[in-house]
Design an enzyme around this catalytic site. Structure first.
Site, PDB file in Angstrom:
ATOM      1  N   GLU A 138       0.827  -1.215   0.000  1.00  0.00           N
ATOM      2  CA  GLU A 138       0.000   0.000   0.000  1.00  0.00           C
ATOM      3  C   GLU A 138       0.856   1.258   0.000  1.00  0.00           C
ATOM      4  OE1 GLU A 138       0.911   1.581   2.891  1.00  0.00           O
ATOM      5  OE2 GLU A 138       1.880  -0.349   3.389  1.00  0.00           O
ATOM      6  N   GLU A 158       4.619  -0.341   0.843  1.00  0.00           N
ATOM      7  CA  GLU A 158       4.658  -0.524  -0.618  1.00  0.00           C
ATOM      8  C   GLU A 158       4.630  -1.995  -1.016  1.00  0.00           C
ATOM      9  OE1 GLU A 158       8.223   1.190  -2.249  1.00  0.00           O
ATOM     10  OE2 GLU A 158       7.812   3.194  -1.482  1.00  0.00           O
TER      11      GLU A 158
END
Lengths: 340, 340
Positions: B165, B307
């Site tokens: 994310e 991420e």
């Protein structure tokens, strides 16, 4: 380009901190990147042409009942490596690591094989409860085997070497080396190895204590390595010393490779800058060994197999550490705002 | 072939123990192999066609000064992902993981890009100190985005999904979700995020406490996820639920993906069998989250980037766990003697 080590360190650290991520957010990868960049004196280090060797030898002390497995397993596992059926083969294939098996002292004659380096110094070491495991000359010959393999690889561009081993009885030798080289009680260094029960571990402890007593006058790391080590351990130590000279990254596997590092490090203290420690083994003694070295292992997965498996499993983390340095955009490149 | 789960477990464990290595010597890899083999009901599981998604969204609560970075960094980093310059790009390339970025709620209009999935539910969530972050309907829409991506991938043969994310402010949402879903004090769940100083962390703690108070009547996991979560967190929860239905392996990244797992797990407790936890983040709260889940992370490298970087870094360990099952010889195959 900076000329002083401290300037280099700052220069690399700034380069890392300009990457598009909060400072320090890649944790240990940033430390590994810094170490490898310093080693190669490059902002864009690479780990080209890695080489993986499994050094194999037998141990006279195996006759004292210090292993859960019979001594024949050493040569049987060498054949398993050559047939591609061991754990290290699976992991080496996964990461494209070319694997060679090096016979430095197995009690067995092997047929020639393209992945086997035949460099037998003798048919197994001596039982170090009765005599030195090797003479100083034999120890140097075994070290020379490792040294020459690394020298040849580095001359062909290898930037990293992964070192593993096979040898029934070799946690006993590693425990004795650790106790002597770190001046620790044997009980802190002796564990279950491949799976000894409590009486077996007590027997192994007595064996190590007897060996330490017999060889307690030895002083130099070479003398200690010859008396208490093993041929594959000496070969790994020689490989590490040559890697240090070539400034290649040394990926140390587990407890036994760690004991080889202890000996090599005593011979060349600056070796620490070249070495990374792939994992903390489940073998008792390994955590204390790493703590005494002041190093943090990359993985902590309860491994205790040897063969270089920990080194191979840690390999992609090392590659990742160099990749982010080479490939990530900086805040400026990417037009990303920084912390005010 | 066994028909009962317990028989399967024994059958797989025996298969693992017949491999040419001391029993248990591959540590956590053996546990992961067992989990994946059980999930796939196969002695030779594979992690074919893995997919990696980075879900991105903005957070209304970012206006409360809970991040070290300005909110624009969300869309700037999405562009960095699309240009290939972020850490996750480097690691995805390293492991051949196809990466898509999914805009579920970034406050920015993006130009079309082959690696961008445009599925914006709204322009950032609401400030949950004032209102629910999302309505229940918006939350379900965001979950549906993740669900559909996973359903399509699994129908094409994907056996594993890696979920990451991006969203400035999302550790604040994750902390609130964790506190509420695990019934823990906010102070145990709030940390530095991308790098808040002590006053910043105190401000963030007050924000989380205010949000918990405002939304303290909510009961169902969907209500809680809608009120305290974020659009990218909801999308990850939806993706996880669908992966659970498809029996695909879920590789949970760090703290924020972990908070999505908490919500999804409350909705579907059997999801635990499908999930592995890639690493323990340096973000305060993550270790307690993993402990409450009763799970052991694969890596512990002080990462705190998000991420999906932790998931990507753990990926080769998962592949190794399935490879040794598929590729290693047994004692019988290799003619290796066993422990007497």
């Amino acid at each position: 380009m900076p000329s002083q080590p401290n300037e280099w360190r700052q220069h690399i650290q700034q380069f890392i901190d300009r990457k598009t991520k909060p400072p320090g957010s890649l944790g240990r990868l940033e430390e590994l990147a810094l170490q490898i960049a310093l080693l190669q004196e490059s902002l864009r280090p690479n780990l080209a042409q890695p080489r993986l060797w499994v050094f194999a030898a037998d141990h006279g002390v195996a006759t004292q009942g210090v292993s859960a497995y019979p001594q024949d397993v050493t040569w049987q596992m060498v054949n398993n490596f050559l047939a591609g059926g061991a754990a290290i083969n699976a992991f080496a294939r996964q990461h494209g690591l070319p694997l060679q098996v090096v016979d430095v002292g197995v009690k067995h004659n092997f047929a020639p094989h393209p992945n086997l380096v035949q460099a037998k110094v003798r048919f197994g070491s001596g039982d170090f409860t009765q005599m030195p495991a090797m003479t100083a000359l034999e120890c140097q010959q075994a070290m020379e085997v490792g040294r020459q393999l690394v020298a040849a690889a580095c001359s062909q561009g290898s930037k990293a070497v992964l070192l593993g081993e096979m040898g029934i009885g070799n946690t006993t030798a590693a425990s004795a080396l650790m106790a002597r080289l770190l001046d620790l009680p044997a009980a802190a260094c002796v564990g279950a190895g491949t799976g000894l029960d409590a009486p077996g571990q007590a027997r192994k402890l007595a064996v190590v204590e007897k060996a330490l007593q017999l060889h307690d006058r030895l002083q130099t790391p070479l003398e200690i390595l010859a008396a208490l080590g093993g041929l594959e351990i000496a070969a790994m130590a020689g490989a590490m010393l040559e890697a240090g000279r070539c400034r290649a990254l040394i990926v140390v596997d587990g407890f036994i490779a760690g004991s080889a590092f202890l000996a090599a490090w005593r011979m060349m203290p600056e070796l620490a800058a070249c070495a990374v420690f792939s994992h903390c083994s489940a073998e008792r003694g390994h955590r204390a060994m790493l703590e005494r070295l002041g190093v943090t292992p990359i993985l902590d997965l309860g491994l205790r197999l040897g063969e270089g498996t920990g080194a191979a499993l840690a390999w992609p983390i090392l590659e990742a550490a160099t990749r982010f340095l080479r490939e990530m955009a900086s805040f400026d490149d990417a037009g990303v705002s920084e912390s005010p």
